[in-house]
Design a protein around this motif. Structure first.
Motif, PDB file in Angstrom:
ATOM      1  N   ASN A   4       0.824  -1.208   0.000  1.00  0.00           N
ATOM      2  CA  ASN A   4       0.000   0.000   0.000  1.00  0.00           C
ATOM      3  C   ASN A   4       0.855   1.253   0.000  1.00  0.00           C
ATOM      4  OD1 ASN A   4      -2.362  -1.530   0.164  1.00  0.00           O
ATOM      5  ND2 ASN A   4      -2.084  -1.736   2.370  1.00  0.00           N
ATOM      6  N   SER A  25      -2.919  14.023   7.523  1.00  0.00           N
ATOM      7  CA  SER A  25      -2.088  13.067   6.814  1.00  0.00           C
ATOM      8  C   SER A  25      -2.756  12.644   5.517  1.00  0.00           C
ATOM      9  CB  SER A  25      -1.808  11.865   7.706  1.00  0.00           C
ATOM     10  OG  SER A  25      -3.010  11.373   8.243  1.00  0.00           O
ATOM     11  N   HIS A  27      -2.094   9.610   1.896  1.00  0.00           N
ATOM     12  CA  HIS A  27      -1.290   8.533   1.321  1.00  0.00           C
ATOM     13  C   HIS A  27      -0.625   8.991   0.035  1.00  0.00           C
ATOM     14  CE1 HIS A  27      -2.498   5.189   3.919  1.00  0.00           C
ATOM     15  NE2 HIS A  27      -3.616   5.883   4.068  1.00  0.00           N
ATOM     16  N   VAL A  41      -5.076  18.465  -1.369  1.00  0.00           N
ATOM     17  CA  VAL A  41      -5.971  18.092  -0.268  1.00  0.00           C
ATOM     18  C   VAL A  41      -6.058  19.186   0.790  1.00  0.00           C
ATOM     19  CG1 VAL A  41      -6.317  16.489   1.659  1.00  0.00           C
ATOM     20  CG2 VAL A  41      -5.670  15.605  -0.582  1.00  0.00           C
ATOM     21  N   TYR A  42      -4.909  19.758   1.149  1.00  0.00           N
ATOM     22  CA  TYR A  42      -4.917  20.640   2.322  1.00  0.00           C
ATOM     23  C   TYR A  42      -4.805  22.133   2.021  1.00  0.00           C
ATOM     24  CZ  TYR A  42      -4.856  16.523   5.272  1.00  0.00           C
ATOM     25  OH  TYR A  42      -5.208  15.353   5.891  1.00  0.00           O
ATOM     26  N   ARG A  44      -6.613  23.695  -0.706  1.00  0.00           N
ATOM     27  CA  ARG A  44      -7.594  24.053  -1.742  1.00  0.00           C
ATOM     28  C   ARG A  44      -8.175  25.445  -1.526  1.00  0.00           C
ATOM     29  NH1 ARG A  44      -9.546  19.305  -0.204  1.00  0.00           N
ATOM     30  NH2 ARG A  44     -11.616  19.950   0.476  1.00  0.00           N
TER      31      ARG A  44
ATOM     32  N   ALA B  79     -14.643  14.076  -1.008  1.00  0.00           N
ATOM     33  CA  ALA B  79     -13.460  13.209  -1.068  1.00  0.00           C
ATOM     34  C   ALA B  79     -12.472  13.627   0.020  1.00  0.00           C
ATOM     35  CB  ALA B  79     -12.805  13.291  -2.448  1.00  0.00           C
ATOM     36  N   GLY B  80     -12.282  14.933   0.169  1.00  0.00           N
ATOM     37  CA  GLY B  80     -11.379  15.445   1.202  1.00  0.00           C
ATOM     38  C   GLY B  80     -11.842  15.037   2.593  1.00  0.00           C
ATOM     39  N   HIS B  81     -13.134  15.154   2.842  1.00  0.00           N
ATOM     40  CA  HIS B  81     -13.655  14.814   4.162  1.00  0.00           C
ATOM     41  C   HIS B  81     -13.496  13.324   4.445  1.00  0.00           C
ATOM     42  CE1 HIS B  81     -16.333  18.634   3.816  1.00  0.00           C
ATOM     43  NE2 HIS B  81     -15.050  18.881   3.869  1.00  0.00           N
ATOM     44  N   LEU B  83     -11.181  11.559   3.257  1.00  0.00           N
ATOM     45  CA  LEU B  83      -9.747  11.405   3.514  1.00  0.00           C
ATOM     46  C   LEU B  83      -9.379  11.816   4.948  1.00  0.00           C
ATOM     47  CD1 LEU B  83      -7.039  12.412   0.960  1.00  0.00           C
ATOM     48  CD2 LEU B  83      -6.711  12.818   3.365  1.00  0.00           C
ATOM     49  N   TYR B  84      -9.881  12.950   5.413  1.00  0.00           N
ATOM     50  CA  TYR B  84      -9.566  13.369   6.791  1.00  0.00           C
ATOM     51  C   TYR B  84     -10.024  12.309   7.790  1.00  0.00           C
ATOM     52  CZ  TYR B  84      -9.831  18.064   4.556  1.00  0.00           C
ATOM     53  OH  TYR B  84      -9.716  19.140   3.720  1.00  0.00           O
ATOM     54  N   SER B  87      -8.017   9.195   7.762  1.00  0.00           N
ATOM     55  CA  SER B  87      -6.751   9.469   8.450  1.00  0.00           C
ATOM     56  C   SER B  87      -6.940   9.396   9.962  1.00  0.00           C
ATOM     57  CB  SER B  87      -6.216  10.860   8.095  1.00  0.00           C
ATOM     58  OG  SER B  87      -5.965  10.938   6.716  1.00  0.00           O
ATOM     59  N   GLU B  90      -6.890   5.961  10.972  1.00  0.00           N
ATOM     60  CA  GLU B  90      -5.570   5.354  10.871  1.00  0.00           C
ATOM     61  C   GLU B  90      -4.712   5.626  12.095  1.00  0.00           C
ATOM     62  OE1 GLU B  90      -3.912   4.809   6.629  1.00  0.00           O
ATOM     63  OE2 GLU B  90      -5.190   6.563   6.483  1.00  0.00           O
ATOM     64  N   SER B  95      -5.671   0.467   8.787  1.00  0.00           N
ATOM     65  CA  SER B  95      -5.302   1.151   7.545  1.00  0.00           C
ATOM     66  C   SER B  95      -6.524   1.448   6.685  1.00  0.00           C
ATOM     67  CB  SER B  95      -4.322   0.303   6.740  1.00  0.00           C
ATOM     68  OG  SER B  95      -5.001  -0.792   6.167  1.00  0.00           O
ATOM     69  N   ARG B  96      -6.352   2.387   5.771  1.00  0.00           N
ATOM     70  CA  ARG B  96      -7.456   2.744   4.886  1.00  0.00           C
ATOM     71  C   ARG B  96      -7.864   1.542   4.040  1.00  0.00           C
ATOM     72  NH1 ARG B  96      -6.859   7.396   0.434  1.00  0.00           N
ATOM     73  NH2 ARG B  96      -6.034   8.631   2.151  1.00  0.00           N
ATOM     74  N   ASP B  97      -6.875   0.743   3.639  1.00  0.00           N
ATOM     75  CA  ASP B  97      -7.187  -0.432   2.828  1.00  0.00           C
ATOM     76  C   ASP B  97      -8.077  -1.410   3.581  1.00  0.00           C
ATOM     77  OD1 ASP B  97      -4.622   0.782   2.043  1.00  0.00           O
ATOM     78  OD2 ASP B  97      -4.855  -0.603   0.369  1.00  0.00           O
ATOM     79  N   TYR B 100     -11.528   0.026   3.574  1.00  0.00           N
ATOM     80  CA  TYR B 100     -12.156  -0.176   2.254  1.00  0.00           C
ATOM     81  C   TYR B 100     -12.666  -1.605   2.137  1.00  0.00           C
ATOM     82  CZ  TYR B 100     -10.803   4.186  -0.136  1.00  0.00           C
ATOM     83  OH  TYR B 100     -10.696   5.484  -0.540  1.00  0.00           O
ATOM     84  N   ARG B 156     -12.410  20.824  10.683  1.00  0.00           N
ATOM     85  CA  ARG B 156     -12.112  21.099   9.276  1.00  0.00           C
ATOM     86  C   ARG B 156     -13.322  20.807   8.384  1.00  0.00           C
ATOM     87  NH1 ARG B 156      -7.480  21.728   6.281  1.00  0.00           N
ATOM     88  NH2 ARG B 156      -6.219  21.902   8.143  1.00  0.00           N
TER      89      ARG B 156
ATOM     90  N   LEU C  34      -8.434   8.329  -3.350  1.00  0.00           N
ATOM     91  CA  LEU C  34      -9.095   9.594  -3.017  1.00  0.00           C
ATOM     92  C   LEU C  34      -8.216  10.765  -3.416  1.00  0.00           C
ATOM     93  CD1 LEU C  34     -10.545   9.131   0.571  1.00  0.00           C
ATOM     94  CD2 LEU C  34     -11.801   9.561  -1.532  1.00  0.00           C
ATOM     95  N   ILE C  38      -9.181  13.954  -5.882  1.00  0.00           N
ATOM     96  CA  ILE C  38      -9.133  15.351  -5.471  1.00  0.00           C
ATOM     97  C   ILE C  38      -8.271  16.155  -6.447  1.00  0.00           C
ATOM     98  CG2 ILE C  38      -8.342  16.898  -3.632  1.00  0.00           C
ATOM     99  CD1 ILE C  38      -9.148  14.653  -1.642  1.00  0.00           C
TER     100      ILE C  38
END
Lengths: 94, 318, 251
Positions: A4, A25, A27, A41-42, A44, B79-81, B83-84, B87, B90, B95-97, B100, B156, C34, C38
């Motif tokens: 990953n 954070s 990936h 991402v951070y 925008r 998508a950003g949200h 992702l936050y 995270s 995590e 893990s994100r995987d 998913y 955020r 993701l 973005i």
């Protein structure tokens, strides 16, 4: 199944003159991609003028179980603070 | 650790939360706290990314360039949200995987509202106005939740989300000030999204299993029924302003209680959709799974490239 | 006549950004991560922003009281003058990044020249656009390298995309009547002069990416004259759906 993308910690300087602050954070497969992703991402909404990325595994954190020995001894060292010293009111601006 | 020691730690832990201290990932925490947080935060993250699909459905058909840009920016924020929030999960060592995998296998849940189809442009308005409106009611209190990474992610999210609901309401307003066809389109969207939006705030308190513990950990500040009442009370006047009719014949102002009374929610429909039999459950999961599977070679390539680059760098150094 | 040429000139540039943005818009929520979703959306948003500036200006030049949306949504297929490259489908992520890179290299060279246009509005659009497009090129170029020099599978897929898309590159340098007139007036960019730079830059990156530079001498063209690929009708069906179904309404 493959490896990953590692996790990166993102630090952003929000404007000139300020320090970089931890923003979150994400990936990425390598540092360049981490920078590009961090930008999208951070920042925008114009949140930054400079970005640092650090792979999360490279961060060493203090152990919260040691908080007592690490941080409490500093609490009674009041002489490190200006308010510890008594000065007459006439002395201004010191 | 002995049971007594654990009990002691738990007491200290609960006292910290009661004092409004934040819990950070490396702090000691009860296993249940960790699990509950992974579950709630990942559900929330999944909802964000599945939620991209019904709105993404209209990006190519948005009726003006201004609307197209706003919708794209909104779906991008989701998508950003996601992702936050992934995270934040995590930080608890999952893990994100893995998350998913839980989503794709059907083990993890996401907000059921996204299993309804977006069939007209007015749905972009209704989703922004109602669905984001209900989401905000849920989310604002989470900015003060006890787990630090979750609270920070939510600060955020809430900050960015403030344009989403306005975007939706503006779409509705434009439709309601437009032609008869546009007004009908707006009313039709309200008719379809009203009840699912009420359901979105969760089962009634009597049937909600996690509430008490969640209140203590500040994962929840108000009960589902209270949130629902709040949502209705704030939304009804907005519908009146738009000149739209809430599709509930039993809805009326209760002077004594100072709130709106409303009709019976069809909980059978709610549970049907939660259990995977809503109009779009399968379609949404297929879209997520195929994005993930079709992307595998891309993710692998990026990793292989990074490894090669690293190896070349090492070789040069020698 | 001069105004007409300027209008046609702006439209052809604007349509490239519009159609590429539309293609990228299809992808949001369906990308490999993701993070790439973005990023792709950001590129699409930049392009829509450019598009709006161009159409607003073109509408003003035209002087018929039309809006940016009239121009974006209510023309016939023949009246769209984008190059064929940007309307090619998102077959897989290699195509998406390949199409983007092949366009971005051109786009940046083009914008850099347009900075010197005697037309102040176009020069101003270029000034803002250069920063956006520089980033697009870096992003897409990095991906072409990753996919080209990644795994065996990704190398084959990236090569396939470059080979298939290559036939659409030469059209970027065709000069229409409007182009020629605008070049003569010091307003337009003489793209025919950018051709060598373009292929040199791309060849260099492809080699670095462990990819073979296609040797094809046969090229497909037509978009700049309004003769599009079969894909275009479907793109417009989506794009124009609302405006055609509900004419004369505000959204």
């Amino acid at each position: 199944m493959s490896k990953n993308w590692p996790l990166w910690e993102i630090f952003v300087r929000s404007k000139n003159g300020l320090e970089h602050r931890h923003f979150g954070s994400l990936h990425a497969s390598d540092a360049e991609m981490a920078l590009e992703n961090a930008r999208d991402v951070y920042t925008r909404r114009s949140e930054g003028v400079s970005i640092w990325v650090v792979e999360s595994t490279n961060i060493t954190a203090s152990n919260p179980e040691h908080n007592g020995e690490l941080f409490e001894p500093a609490q009674d060292k009041v002489y490190r603070h200006p308010t510890f010293y008594d000065l007459p009111d006439e002395v201004k601006h010191m | 650790m002995s049971n007594e020691q654990i009990k002691n730690l738990e007491e200290i832990f609960e006292a910290r939360i009661a004092r409004d201290e934040k819990i950070e990932p490396k702090d000691w925490m009860p296993e249940k706290y960790r699990k509950t947080h992974i579950r709630q935060m990942s559900q929330h993250a999944h909802s964000e990314i599945v939620g991209m699909l019904p709105e993404g459905n209209w990006i190519t058909r948005a009726p003006s360039l201004r609307r197209k840009a706003a919708l794209l920016a909104k779906v991008q924020d989701e998508a950003g949200h996601g992702l936050y929030l992934y995270s934040a999960c995590e930080t608890l060592g999952v893990s994100r995987d893995e998350l998913y995998e839980q989503l794709h296998s059907g083990k993890a849940k996401y907000s059921s509202i996204f299993n309804y189809p977006t069939v007209t442009w007015a749905d972009m308005g209704a989703v922004g106005w109602l669905v984001d409106g209900a989401a905000i009611i849920n989310q604002v209190p989470l900015c003060n939740t006890s787990f630090g990474p979750y609270a920070r992610a939510m600060v955020r999210v809430c900050k960015e989300e403030s344009f989403h609901q306005r975007q939706g309401f503006e779409i509705m307003l434009k439709l309601c000030n437009g032609s008869q066809e546009q007004k009908d389109m707006a009313q039709d969207a309200l008719n379809r999204w009203w009840w699912p939006s009420l359901m979105m705030l969760g089962p009634t308190d009597a049937e909600s299993i996690h509430t008490e513990q969640s209140m203590k950990w500040k994962l929840k500040r108000k009960s589902n029924d209270d949130l629902r009442q709040q949502f209705i009370d704030q939304t009804v006047p907005q519908a009146e302003l738009l000149g739209l009719t809430i599709p509930d014949p039993d809805l009326k102002w209760n002077d004594e209680k100072g709130v709106y009374d409303f009709g019976e929610i069809n909980w059978d429909e709610f549970w049907q959709v939660v259990k995977g039999h809503g109009p779009c459950n399968k379609q949404r999961m297929k879209a997520r799974v195929s994005a993930w599977e079709n992307g595998e070679w891309v993710r692998d390539a990026a990793m292989a490239y990074a490894d090669k680059k690293e190896a070349r760098k090492l070789k040069e150094a020698i | 006549m001069k105004q007409n040429n300027l209008y046609n000139y702006i439209i052809s540039i604007a349509d490239n950004s519009l159609i590429l943005a539309q293609r990228l818009g299809e992808l949001c929520g369906h990308g490999p991560t993701l993070e790439t979703d973005i990023a792709g959306t950001n590129i699409s948003l930049d392009l829509i922003g450019q598009t709006r500036n161009y159409y607003q200006y073109a509408a003003k030049i035209q002087g018929e009281g039309k809006t940016e949306d009239d121009l974006a949504f209510l023309r016939l297929e023949r009246e769209y003058k984008n190059v064929l490259l940007v309307e090619q489908p998102n077959d897989h992520f290699g195509f998406v990044m390949g199409r983007q890179y092949l366009f971005d290299v051109f786009h940046l060279l083009f914008m850099t020249e347009m900075l010197n246009s005697k037309d102040e509005t176009l020069a101003a659009i270029a000034k803002k656009g250069i920063k956006e497009v520089s980033y697009h090129k870096r992003f897409s170029g990095d991906w072409v390298k990753r996919l080209g020099d990644g795994t065996e599978e990704s190398n084959a897929k990236m090569q396939e995309a470059i080979d298939d898309l290559w036939v659409y590159t030469d059209e970027l340098f065709d000069l229409t009547e409007a182009d020629k007139a605008m070049i003569a007036d010091g307003i337009g960019v003489d793209t025919s002069k950018l051709k060598e730079l373009y292929y040199a830059e791309i060849s260099e990156l492809l080699k670095e990416a462990n990819l073979t530079v296609p040797e094809g001498k046969y090229f497909t063209r037509g978009g700049k004259k309004g003769i599009h690929s079969e894909h275009m009708g479907y793109i417009l069906s989506d794009l124009q759906y609302m405006q055609r179904t509900y004419p004369n309404m505000e959204w």
